[in-house]
Design a protein around this motif. Structure first.
Motif, short mmCIF file in Angstrom:
data_model
loop_
_atom_site.label_atom_id
_atom_site.label_comp_id
_atom_site.label_asym_id
_atom_site.label_seq_id
_atom_site.Cartn_x
_atom_site.Cartn_y
_atom_site.Cartn_z
N VAL A 1 -2.08 -6.65 -6.88
CA VAL A 1 -3.06 -5.93 -7.69
C VAL A 1 -3.93 -6.91 -8.46
O VAL A 1 -5.16 -6.80 -8.48
N ILE B 1 1.00 0.72 -10.86
CA ILE B 1 1.84 -0.41 -10.45
C ILE B 1 2.09 -1.33 -11.63
O ILE B 1 3.21 -1.77 -11.88
N TRP C 1 2.20 1.80 -3.48
CA TRP C 1 1.21 2.41 -4.37
C TRP C 1 1.16 3.91 -4.17
O TRP C 1 1.11 4.68 -5.11
N ARG C 2 1.14 4.33 -2.90
CA ARG C 2 1.03 5.77 -2.62
C ARG C 2 2.26 6.53 -3.14
O ARG C 2 2.13 7.62 -3.70
N ASP D 1 0.84 -1.21 0.00
CA ASP D 1 0.00 0.00 0.00
C ASP D 1 0.87 1.26 0.00
O ASP D 1 0.56 2.24 -0.70
N ALA E 1 3.83 -6.60 -5.59
CA ALA E 1 2.77 -5.60 -5.73
C ALA E 1 1.90 -5.90 -6.95
O ALA E 1 0.68 -5.78 -6.89
N ASN F 1 -4.22 4.10 -9.37
CA ASN F 1 -2.99 3.74 -8.66
C ASN F 1 -2.57 2.31 -8.98
O ASN F 1 -1.38 2.01 -9.11
N GLU F 2 -3.54 1.42 -9.13
CA GLU F 2 -3.22 0.05 -9.52
C GLU F 2 -2.57 0.04 -10.90
O GLU F 2 -1.61 -0.70 -11.14
N GLU G 1 -8.30 4.62 -6.88
CA GLU G 1 -7.68 3.36 -6.45
C GLU G 1 -7.20 2.56 -7.66
O GLU G 1 -6.07 2.06 -7.69
#
Length: 198
Positions: free
Chosen positions: A64, A105, A19-20, A16, A60, A101-102, A98
């Protein structure tokens, strides 16, 4: 008495945080030190979980994919054919922050997969799973008469999968946290063409 650490929970906290950081600074800015700081850990605390940034990125990506699949299972439960297909696509499309952001990744993961056979295999197997799911929904839609397009289902599934992946690339390159509201309309248009018949 020493504190008991939940290692799985800590891995997810680190993902997490990753991701941020990627959302704010991009993949190059996501150093192990930045990720540790974001997660509230000492820099050395990452090593037992992810010896390198590369192993963290691979984990990650897997997270996801698994999280997306869990959402898909929830929204497609009790559905078949076009309703299931639409629900599947909506969970993959970057329609909120969300999922944007995925996308941020998975796109760097794809870049690394170009020259890494192990990562390429992970990606290929993931996409084969999604392709098979789409084919299943299309077969159901053919059976109930809601899809009559004179195009092979495998080609349709490939086209739709490329649309979903392309949307992720566009979202990853877009302004921070901005989802494209036109994607849902594009999906509806595509599904309408499938039902049109010719």
């Amino acid at each position: 008495m020493p504190k008991i650490v939940d290692h799985d929970e800590r891995r997810l906290e680190l993902v997490d945080a990753t991701w941020r950081i990627i959302a704010r600074l991009g993949i190059e800015g996501a150093t192990m030190r930045e990720i540790a700081t974001e997660a509230g850990f000492a820099n050395g605390a990452l090593k037992p979980y992810f010896p390198t940034k590369d192993t963290l990125l691979t984990f990650a990506f897997g997270h996801v994919f698994n999280r997306t699949n869990e959402r898909i299972r929830e929204v497609t439960a009790g559905k078949a054919g076009i309703p299931a297909l639409k629900a599947f696509c909506i969970e993959v499309l970057p329609l909120d922050s969300e999922r944007v952001n995925e996308a941020r990744i998975v796109v760097p993961f794809w870049q690394k997969a170009i020259n890494d056979p192990g990562k390429a295999t992970i990606h290929r197997e993931s996409m084969e799973q999604w392709h098979a799911s789409i084919l299943g929904y299309l077969a159901e839609a053919r059976a109930d008469g809601t899809v009559s397009a004179a195009v092979d289902d495998s080609a349709v599934a490939g086209h739709l999968l490329n649309m979903l992946l392309g949307a992720q690339i566009a979202a990853a390159l877009g302004p921070e946290g901005q989802a494209d509201p036109g994607l849902a309309n594009q999906l509806d248009a595509f599904l309408t063409l499938l039902a049109a018949g010719s």
